[in-house]
Structures are given as structure tokens and as C-alpha cells.
Design an enzyme around this catalytic site. Structure first.
Site, PDB file in Angstrom:
ATOM      1  N   ASP A 113      -2.926  84.767 -42.400  1.00 37.63           N
ATOM      2  CA  ASP A 113      -2.973  85.774 -41.330  1.00 37.63           C
ATOM      3  C   ASP A 113      -4.109  86.766 -41.551  1.00 37.63           C
ATOM      4  OD1 ASP A 113      -1.920  86.955 -43.564  1.00 37.63           O
ATOM      5  OD2 ASP A 113      -0.155  87.788 -42.578  1.00 37.63           O
ATOM      6  N   LYS A 164       2.136  97.884 -52.434  1.00 41.36           N
ATOM      7  CA  LYS A 164       2.661  98.881 -51.481  1.00 41.36           C
ATOM      8  C   LYS A 164       3.152 100.150 -52.170  1.00 41.36           C
ATOM      9  CE  LYS A 164       3.515  95.456 -47.956  1.00 41.36           C
ATOM     10  NZ  LYS A 164       3.957  94.115 -48.159  1.00 41.36           N
ATOM     11  N   ASP A 222      -6.184  92.168 -41.399  1.00 36.78           N
ATOM     12  CA  ASP A 222      -4.863  91.538 -41.540  1.00 36.78           C
ATOM     13  C   ASP A 222      -4.233  91.598 -40.148  1.00 36.78           C
ATOM     14  OD1 ASP A 222      -2.127  91.246 -41.769  1.00 36.78           O
ATOM     15  OD2 ASP A 222      -1.926  92.493 -43.544  1.00 36.78           O
TER      16      ASP A 222
HETATM   17  P1  GTP Z   1       5.935  89.703 -41.578  1.00 35.73           P
HETATM   18  O1  GTP Z   1       7.333  89.139 -41.519  1.00 35.73           O
HETATM   19  O2  GTP Z   1       5.552  90.321 -40.267  1.00 35.73           O
HETATM   20  O3  GTP Z   1       5.693  90.625 -42.740  1.00 35.73           O
HETATM   21  O4  GTP Z   1       4.883  88.491 -41.774  1.00 35.73           O
HETATM   22  P2  GTP Z   1       4.881  87.289 -42.835  1.00 35.73           P
HETATM   23  O5  GTP Z   1       6.217  86.648 -42.845  1.00 35.73           O
HETATM   24  O6  GTP Z   1       3.754  86.392 -42.472  1.00 35.73           O
HETATM   25  O7  GTP Z   1       4.650  87.966 -44.259  1.00 35.73           O
HETATM   26  P3  GTP Z   1       3.332  88.410 -45.018  1.00 35.73           P
HETATM   27  O8  GTP Z   1       2.322  88.906 -44.034  1.00 35.73           O
HETATM   28  O9  GTP Z   1       3.713  89.323 -46.097  1.00 35.73           O
HETATM   29  O10 GTP Z   1       2.845  87.052 -45.718  1.00 35.73           O
HETATM   30  C1  GTP Z   1       1.536  86.821 -46.193  1.00 35.73           C
HETATM   31  C2  GTP Z   1       1.210  85.338 -46.049  1.00 35.73           C
HETATM   32  O11 GTP Z   1       2.073  84.545 -46.864  1.00 35.73           O
HETATM   33  C3  GTP Z   1       1.390  84.851 -44.625  1.00 35.73           C
HETATM   34  O12 GTP Z   1       0.332  83.952 -44.353  1.00 35.73           O
HETATM   35  C4  GTP Z   1       2.749  84.150 -44.649  1.00 35.73           C
HETATM   36  O13 GTP Z   1       2.777  83.065 -43.733  1.00 35.73           O
HETATM   37  C5  GTP Z   1       2.828  83.638 -46.085  1.00 35.73           C
HETATM   38  N1  GTP Z   1       4.204  83.631 -46.645  1.00 35.73           N
HETATM   39  C6  GTP Z   1       4.991  84.714 -46.880  1.00 35.73           C
HETATM   40  N2  GTP Z   1       6.151  84.329 -47.445  1.00 35.73           N
HETATM   41  C7  GTP Z   1       6.089  82.965 -47.587  1.00 35.73           C
HETATM   42  C8  GTP Z   1       6.994  81.974 -48.114  1.00 35.73           C
HETATM   43  O14 GTP Z   1       8.096  82.266 -48.569  1.00 35.73           O
HETATM   44  N3  GTP Z   1       6.572  80.675 -48.075  1.00 35.73           N
HETATM   45  C9  GTP Z   1       5.355  80.310 -47.572  1.00 35.73           C
HETATM   46  N4  GTP Z   1       5.021  79.017 -47.566  1.00 35.73           N
HETATM   47  N5  GTP Z   1       4.486  81.216 -47.072  1.00 35.73           N
HETATM   48  C10 GTP Z   1       4.847  82.534 -47.072  1.00 35.73           C
END
Ligand code: GTP
Length: 359
Positions: A113, A164, A222
Site C-alpha cells: 500500500d 507508533k 502510504d
Molecule cells: P488497515 O487495516 O487500514 O490498517 O490496513 P492493513 O490491513 O493493510 O494494515 P497495514 O497498513 O498496517 O499493513 C501494511 C502492509 O502489510 C499492507 O500491505 C497489508 O496488506 C500487509 N499486511 C498486514 N498484515 C498482514 C498479514 O497478517 N498478512 C499478510 N499477508 N499481509 C499483511
């Protein structure tokens, strides 16, 4: 030299982007006319990456449907799915099962993202040249408290990783692109929920491993929130971040095939008009993302907003900083401002929501 491999983290639920992410994972949302990830794939390929393992969880099957074996993109794509989300570290460890490189090889890891103009190939060269365990891309932001704060010493060595924190010691933050030496990934516990931000990086620093920062000042965003998502799409359309995946020349607007824009409408400031979408006379659309088949009626104003597939915005409605779910209808005279979100299929009757600062 063996092929450079990467892991793409795309398993998150994207809760901050609801309702857009109820049916579509964040990395697949149409951004400047193509799925968000298409921009990242093109950039990774330009940096020399040839094989990418997707670490999927939420709506995993949709990624394979969108990108297949990767041959269209000049890449080999593999998919590794977690039954239950394993967090960023657990996901990287799980995806590593599909890597082909040896223990000393560099592996690029990308959050799914992030829009970044930094030179991934140079980050890899910096990592390999210094023999690091992990090299983190770092960028500077005005408010680091929402991110991982990453101080470094004069030689670029990371001295702490503070996820954070309310009292950041530097404006330099974790920009979500890492180079790992393969053997370091293999040392992450298998099949467990692990966070690289909260466990792996602080643990490596504590243990004295060489964790480097690769800091630069190129474009970085982001796209986790609706406002950032709209900004990302707008910047790609305007060419503020060059993307080989942009379906057309950079310019003031991007109109997808079959879009019908009245000559008396104004569409500008990096707006995207989806396939077969209609913008009627007198409507004003700026900096927004209009989905396929949506209709913006005469005289409506849509600024810095996302309008879902097949949604309709009636005459005289005003949207600023709003998110309209697929198929929703915004009746005449509504004013939706500052972070409003309308769920898919909802019908707002005429003048149901108005904004007034003088009551
Ligand atoms: P929010 O729920 O809005 O915070 O978004 P998010 O679920 O994408 O979380 P975040 O932005 O913290 O995650 C950063 C990156 O890691 C993103 O590209 C997510 O798709 C990925 N990500 C987060 N948690 C996991 C997980 O448990 N498994 C996998 N495969 N990818 C994850």
C-alpha cells in the site's frame, strides 16, 4: 547473478479504507486507472525484480484472478496464502517457502500500500555492499507519530525501531520497503503471528545485527486512508510520480475507455473518470477517483472524493473528501464533506445531509 526476488505483503484488511475495501482488497483498488499493485509491480520490474511472491490472506483468490502468472507484466508471480493472518513477519516467513534464492541472497519485501519513487536497485546495492542483515527504506514525514520511527547513526546504522510512538525522536520513518538477507527471513519463527515492526526489527537491533537505513527524499505516500488514496491516484495522473503502469499520458485528467464527459463539465486536477462513467454538463470533478459506470449529474460538485462503481451523484449534490460505495445514490442537494462515507447501495434522499456552519 540469480534472479532478484521479492515478497509483496497484501494480506491486510484495509480497515481504514472501508467501505471501499469491503469487496476489494486495498492493493487491488483502481488507482489512476489500474489496480494499485500494477504500479508497484511495474516499479519493481524496472528495478530488476523478476519473481514476486504475493503474501495473501484477506480475499486471497482475487489477487490471482487479477494478475495470474505475471507474464503480462514480464514477471513470474507466485501466491502464498495464510489461513489466518500471520502479521507482517509471519507473512514474510510463510511466503519465503516459495523463494528460490540461496541463504545469502537479498530479498526485496514491499508493503502493498505504498507509492514510492525511490531507487529500489540502489537500496539493494547498498544492502549487499555493506553486508547488512536488513536494510530499511526511510523517508521523512511531518508527523512521524503514526509510523515506525527509525533513528540511525552517522554510518546509516539503525539504532532503534520505535513503532507508533507518541514521542518520536526523529522525523525519519519506516517507508515499508525492506531488503532482507534470505537467511534472516528463515530465522523468523514459522507458522506464528509475528510483526516485523514490533518484534523482528527491534530484536535484530538488540542482538547487534547490522540493520541499515536507506534514507532518501523521493516521492513517498502510504495510501492507507481515503484522503491519501485520492492523493496517490491524483499524483499518478498528474505525473508527480512517474508510473510505467499509467494507462495513458500523464495530464490533468485520465478518462478510461467509454467515459463520456460533457464539453460543459470541468474535470481536472488529476481526476480519473472510470470506464463508461458519465459526467454531465456543468458538473465539476477535481482530484477525485470516479469508478466505472458511475454518473455525475448536471451541476454536481465532486472534489477529492472516491465514487464507487455504478454510483450516482445527483444534480446539485456536493462531495468533498467523501467516499461513496459501489451503487450508492446521492440524491439532489446533499452536501457530504470532510471524511463522509456512504456504504454500498445506500440511497440518500434529496437534501438528507446538509452542512451548515451557522447553526
Ligand atoms: P488497515 O487495516 O487500514 O490498517 O490496513 P492493513 O490491513 O493493510 O494494515 P497495514 O497498513 O498496517 O499493513 C501494511 C502492509 O502489510 C499492507 O500491505 C497489508 O496488506 C500487509 N499486511 C498486514 N498484515 C498482514 C498479514 O497478517 N498478512 C499478510 N499477508 N499481509 C499483511
Amino acid at each position: 547473478m540469480p534472479e532478484l526476488e521479492a515478497i509483496l505483503l497484501v494480506g491486510g484488511q484495509g480497515t481504514r479504507l472501508r467501505p471501499l475495501t469491503l469487496g476489494t482488497p486495498k492493493p487491488l483498488l483502481p488507482t489512476a486507472g489500474v489496480p494499485f499493485l500494477a504500479h508497484q509491480l511495474a516499479q519493481a520490474r524496472a528495478a530488476g525484480v523478476r519473481r514476486i511472491v504475493f503474501a495473501t490472506s484477506y480475499r486471497a483468490e482475487m489477487f490471482r484472478e487479477a494478475f495470474g502468472d505475471g507474464s503480462r507484466f514480464g514477471l513470474t508471480l507466485e501466491y502464498m496464502t495464510e489461513e489466518t493472518p500471520l502479521g507482517t513477519g509471519g507473512a514474510i516467513r510463510n511466503a519465503a517457502e516459495a523463494l528460490t534464492c540461496g541463504p545469502d541472497a537479498p530479498v526485496v519485501v514491499l508493503n502493498g500500500d505504498i507509492l514510492s519513487g525511490h531507487d529500489i536497485a540502489d537500496q539493494v546495492a547498498w544492502h549487499v555492499g555493506r553486508g547488512a542483515a536488513v536494510t530499511l527504506h526511510l523517508t521523512e514525514v511531518d508527523d512521524p507519530s503514526r509510523f515506525g520511527c527509525v533513528p540511525t547513526d552517522d554510518e546509516g546504522r539503525v539504532t532503534a525501531f520505535l513503532e507508533k510512538t507518541p514521542n518520536p525522536v526523529t522525523n525519519r520513518i519506516n517507508a515499508g520497503c525492506y531488503v532482507f538477507t534470505r537467511s534472516v527471513i528463515d530465522s523468523i519463527p514459522e507458522g506464528e503471528v509475528v510483526s516485523v515492526e514490533r518484534e523482528t526489527f527491534p530484536g535484530l537491533i538488540e542482538a547487534g545485527a547490522l540493520v541499515l537505513g536507506y534514507a532518501d527524499a523521493s516521492y513517498w505516500l502510504d495510501v492507507g486512508t481515503p484522503a491519501a488514496f485520492v492523493k496517490g491516484s491524483r499524483d499518478l495522473v498528474l505525473g508527480r510520480l512517474a508510473s510505467p503502469a499509467l494507462p495513458g499520458p500523464a495530464g490533468d485528467l485520465l478518462a478510461l475507455p467509454g467515459a463520456v464527459i460533457s464539453p460543459e463539465a470541468k474535470v481536472a486536477e488529476g481526476a480519473t473518470v472510470g470506464a463508461r462513467a458519465v459526467v454531465e454538463a456543468g458538473a465539476k470533478v477535481t482530484g477525485s477517483v470516479l469508478g466505472d459506470d458511475c454518473v455525475i449529474e448536471a451541476g454536481a460538485i465532486v472534489a477529492d472524493s472516491v465514487v464507487g462503481t455504478g454510483a450516482r451523484v445527483a444534480s446539485g449534490a456536493v462531495l468533498r473528501d467523501a467516499v461513496i460505495g459501489d451503487g450508492a445514490v446521492i440524491g439532489p442537494g446533499n452536501e457530504l464533506l470532510a471524511g463522509s462515507r456512504v456504504w454500498p447501495g445506500v440511497v440518500l434522499p434529496e437534501c438528507a445531509v446538509r452542512f451548515s456552519s451557522d447553526v
